[in-house]
Motif scaffolding. Structure first.
Motif, PDB file in Angstrom:
ATOM      1  N   SER A 135      -1.818  -5.336  10.575  1.00 47.55           N
ATOM      2  CA  SER A 135      -2.774  -6.417  10.207  1.00 47.55           C
ATOM      3  C   SER A 135      -4.183  -6.303  10.699  1.00 47.55           C
ATOM      4  N   GLY A 136      -4.564  -5.145  10.176  1.00 51.09           N
ATOM      5  CA  GLY A 136      -5.905  -4.870  10.254  1.00 51.09           C
ATOM      6  C   GLY A 136      -6.438  -4.096  11.440  1.00 51.09           C
ATOM      7  N   ARG A 137      -5.436  -4.178  12.644  1.00 47.30           N
ATOM      8  CA  ARG A 137      -6.082  -3.694  13.887  1.00 47.30           C
ATOM      9  C   ARG A 137      -6.609  -2.470  13.957  1.00 47.30           C
ATOM     10  N   ILE A 138      -5.649  -1.347  13.042  1.00 45.97           N
ATOM     11  CA  ILE A 138      -6.202   0.087  12.678  1.00 45.97           C
ATOM     12  C   ILE A 138      -6.576  -0.062  11.366  1.00 45.97           C
ATOM     13  N   LYS A 139      -7.998   0.202  11.075  1.00 47.98           N
ATOM     14  CA  LYS A 139      -8.607   0.507   9.685  1.00 47.98           C
ATOM     15  C   LYS A 139      -8.232   1.526   9.241  1.00 47.98           C
ATOM     16  N   ARG A 140      -8.149   1.624   7.957  1.00 44.04           N
ATOM     17  CA  ARG A 140      -8.069   2.907   7.050  1.00 44.04           C
ATOM     18  C   ARG A 140      -8.735   3.869   7.407  1.00 44.04           C
ATOM     19  N   GLU A 141     -10.080   3.494   7.720  1.00 42.59           N
ATOM     20  CA  GLU A 141     -11.160   4.729   7.730  1.00 42.59           C
ATOM     21  C   GLU A 141     -10.930   5.586   9.134  1.00 42.59           C
ATOM     22  N   ASP A 142     -10.138   4.782  10.097  1.00 44.74           N
ATOM     23  CA  ASP A 142      -9.903   5.289  11.327  1.00 44.74           C
ATOM     24  C   ASP A 142      -8.577   6.182  11.380  1.00 44.74           C
ATOM     25  N   VAL A 143      -7.753   6.020  10.398  1.00 45.60           N
ATOM     26  CA  VAL A 143      -6.698   6.991  10.281  1.00 45.60           C
ATOM     27  C   VAL A 143      -6.964   8.394  10.174  1.00 45.60           C
ATOM     28  N   ILE A 144      -6.486   9.222  10.525  1.00 45.22           N
ATOM     29  CA  ILE A 144      -6.831  10.891  10.493  1.00 45.22           C
ATOM     30  C   ILE A 144      -5.777  11.287   9.399  1.00 45.22           C
ATOM     31  N   SER A 145      -6.233  12.096   8.583  1.00 45.46           N
ATOM     32  CA  SER A 145      -5.381  12.766   7.485  1.00 45.46           C
ATOM     33  C   SER A 145      -5.290  14.386   7.821  1.00 45.46           C
ATOM     34  N   ILE A 146      -4.093  14.871   7.954  1.00 41.93           N
ATOM     35  CA  ILE A 146      -3.887  16.308   7.749  1.00 41.93           C
ATOM     36  C   ILE A 146      -3.750  16.456   6.463  1.00 41.93           C
ATOM     37  N   THR A 147      -4.423  17.002   5.490  1.00 39.38           N
ATOM     38  CA  THR A 147      -4.590  17.235   4.152  1.00 39.38           C
ATOM     39  C   THR A 147      -3.810  18.491   3.644  1.00 39.38           C
ATOM     40  N   LEU A 148      -3.626  18.474   2.611  1.00 43.56           N
ATOM     41  CA  LEU A 148      -2.771  19.810   1.918  1.00 43.56           C
ATOM     42  C   LEU A 148      -3.848  20.925   2.256  1.00 43.56           C
ATOM     43  N   ALA A 149      -5.192  20.833   2.179  1.00 46.29           N
ATOM     44  CA  ALA A 149      -6.166  21.774   2.317  1.00 46.29           C
ATOM     45  C   ALA A 149      -6.269  22.280   3.633  1.00 46.29           C
ATOM     46  N   ASP A 150      -5.923  21.219   4.589  1.00 42.05           N
ATOM     47  CA  ASP A 150      -5.950  21.729   6.104  1.00 42.05           C
ATOM     48  C   ASP A 150      -4.833  22.579   5.992  1.00 42.05           C
ATOM     49  N   ILE A 151      -3.700  22.331   5.628  1.00 43.38           N
ATOM     50  CA  ILE A 151      -2.435  23.131   5.912  1.00 43.38           C
ATOM     51  C   ILE A 151      -2.386  24.324   5.143  1.00 43.38           C
ATOM     52  N   ARG A 152      -2.782  24.306   3.886  1.00 43.46           N
ATOM     53  CA  ARG A 152      -2.532  25.482   3.079  1.00 43.46           C
ATOM     54  C   ARG A 152      -3.673  26.563   2.920  1.00 43.46           C
ATOM     55  N   GLU A 153      -4.850  25.952   3.170  1.00 42.44           N
ATOM     56  CA  GLU A 153      -6.198  26.873   3.412  1.00 42.44           C
ATOM     57  C   GLU A 153      -6.478  27.403   4.928  1.00 42.44           C
ATOM     58  N   SER A 199       0.750  -1.100  -0.039  1.00 42.07           N
ATOM     59  CA  SER A 199      -0.033  -0.102   0.004  1.00 42.07           C
ATOM     60  C   SER A 199       0.967   1.188   0.120  1.00 42.07           C
ATOM     61  N   SER A 200       0.664   1.995  -0.823  1.00 42.80           N
ATOM     62  CA  SER A 200       1.519   3.364  -1.029  1.00 42.80           C
ATOM     63  C   SER A 200       0.390   4.555  -0.199  1.00 42.80           C
ATOM     64  N   ASN A 201      -0.910   4.097  -0.311  1.00 40.65           N
ATOM     65  CA  ASN A 201      -1.744   5.165   0.520  1.00 40.65           C
ATOM     66  C   ASN A 201      -1.424   4.914   2.097  1.00 40.65           C
ATOM     67  N   LEU A 202      -0.938   6.014   2.911  1.00 39.87           N
ATOM     68  CA  LEU A 202      -0.708   5.692   3.908  1.00 39.87           C
ATOM     69  C   LEU A 202      -1.632   5.262   5.059  1.00 39.87           C
ATOM     70  N   CYS A 203      -3.036   5.605   4.891  1.00 36.00           N
ATOM     71  CA  CYS A 203      -4.131   5.118   5.510  1.00 36.00           C
ATOM     72  C   CYS A 203      -4.115   3.579   5.430  1.00 36.00           C
ATOM     73  N   GLU A 204      -4.030   3.179   4.270  1.00 40.26           N
ATOM     74  CA  GLU A 204      -4.177   1.834   3.924  1.00 40.26           C
ATOM     75  C   GLU A 204      -2.691   0.954   4.381  1.00 40.26           C
ATOM     76  N   TRP A 205      -1.613   1.941   4.200  1.00 38.34           N
ATOM     77  CA  TRP A 205      -0.305   1.279   4.776  1.00 38.34           C
ATOM     78  C   TRP A 205      -0.425   1.045   6.057  1.00 38.34           C
ATOM     79  N   VAL A 206      -1.202   1.626   7.080  1.00 42.32           N
ATOM     80  CA  VAL A 206      -1.204   1.839   8.356  1.00 42.32           C
ATOM     81  C   VAL A 206      -2.036   0.324   8.673  1.00 42.32           C
ATOM     82  N   GLU A 207      -3.360   0.080   7.990  1.00 43.28           N
ATOM     83  CA  GLU A 207      -3.776  -0.906   8.119  1.00 43.28           C
ATOM     84  C   GLU A 207      -3.193  -2.309   7.915  1.00 43.28           C
ATOM     85  N   GLU A 208      -2.281  -2.172   6.834  1.00 45.14           N
ATOM     86  CA  GLU A 208      -1.547  -3.285   6.261  1.00 45.14           C
ATOM     87  C   GLU A 208      -0.322  -3.625   7.216  1.00 45.14           C
ATOM     88  N   LYS A 209       0.251  -2.638   7.878  1.00 42.49           N
ATOM     89  CA  LYS A 209       1.191  -2.857   8.814  1.00 42.49           C
ATOM     90  C   LYS A 209       0.895  -3.464  10.461  1.00 42.49           C
TER      91      LYS A 209
END
Length: 283
Positions: free
Chosen positions: A118-136, A106-116
């Motif tokens: 072993s599914g204990r942390i689901k990708r939909e539960d990972v919080i993303s600080i987006t470029l919109a959050d940062i730049r806007e 997985s190159s998507n970090l949310c999916e990578w966390v789930e992969e690493k």
């Protein structure tokens, strides 16, 4: 180093650091960063779990920020990329993603966390600080998002430029000033941004000043290298003596010891488990 040995080594290091701080009467909170590989290799989540256990602390969240701008590692729309010439390639599609010890799909970090995990942390539960959050939204939006996470959350950071990371860092520091506690899994750019160091170009032979001496040898060690290690070395147009083995034998060590000119020795390991040692003349 396998995961068990890595955990034991890291636990000892953290305990020693805590003891040193006690003996020095260091009264400030210790900030320990798990410095990972900018191409997502390494013992995650084992490293951050070990730090947390050794410090006897409960952190509000784990911050994952693998950006390394000088090396062309960027995170956009939660996907981590490696700059390869004219293309940004998702990290899992590069030789790093096929690493024999730390490969991933997985190159998507949310999916990578789930992969690493072993599914204990689901990708939909990972919080993303987006470029919109940062730049806007700026540092205030970052701070607000960090202070609102549930305890034990995982937060991934998008950043395409050092300015993105610096803005994130201001929001992070403000959140910490308000009492938030985080543990970090980061690459090199996070460290320099955190302490306010300006960006620096990668080291070159001229930087090391090895061209003006015939007696100095620099050694660079790539503990989990891919075939790109040799490719990067070849760009320097050196004369190369390649030693393929599972380790440096006495014969190989003798060949290196006999060298009279300055040089660079790169020791690494291919993904196919072959050890590579390059002796490179810089004259």
């Amino acid at each position: 180093m396998d995961e068990k040995a890595a955990r034991e080594t890291l636990k000892t290091a953290v305990e020693n650091l805590i003891e040193a701080a006690r003996q020095l009467n260091y009264v400030h909170p210790l900030q320990i960063l798990s410095r990972s590989d900018s191409t997502l290799r390494g013992h995650y989540p084992a490293d951050v779990e070990t730090i947390e256990e050794a410090m006897y602390l409960g952190f509000d969240a784990t911050i994952i920020a693998p950006c390394f701008f000088e090396g062309g590692r960027l995170t956009l729309n939660d996907t981590h990329y490696v700059d390869q010439g004219d293309n940004l390639v998702p990290a899992a599609m590069t030789p790093f993603g096929k690493d024999h010890a730390f490969g991933f799909e997985s190159s998507n970090l949310c999916e990578w966390v789930e992969e690493k995990t072993s599914g204990r942390i689901k990708r939909e539960d990972v919080i993303s600080i987006t470029l919109a959050d940062i730049r806007e939204g700026g540092q205030s939006a970052v701070q607000e998002k960090l202070e609102s996470v549930q305890v034990g959350a995982v937060v991934v950071v998008n950043a395409a430029h050092r300015h993105d990371l610096d803005t994130f860092m201001l929001g992070l520091l403000n959140a910490e000033a308000n009492g938030a506690q985080f543990i970090y899994r980061t690459a090199a750019s996070f460290v320099s941004s955190r302490v306010g160091l300006p960006p620096r170009k990668l080291l070159t032979r001229d930087t090391l000043d090895l061209l003006h001496t015939s007696t100095t040898t620099a050694t660079a060690t790539a503990a989990a290298a891919t075939s790109s290690t040799a490719s990067q070395a070849n760009k320097q147009q050196p004369s190369i003596s390649m030693l393929d083995s599972l380790g440096l034998s006495d014969k190989h060590a003798h060949r290196l010891e006999k060298r009279k000119t300055g040089g660079l020795i790169v020791v690494g390991r291919y993904a196919d488990s072959l050890s590579l040692s390059l002796s490179i003349s810089l004259s």
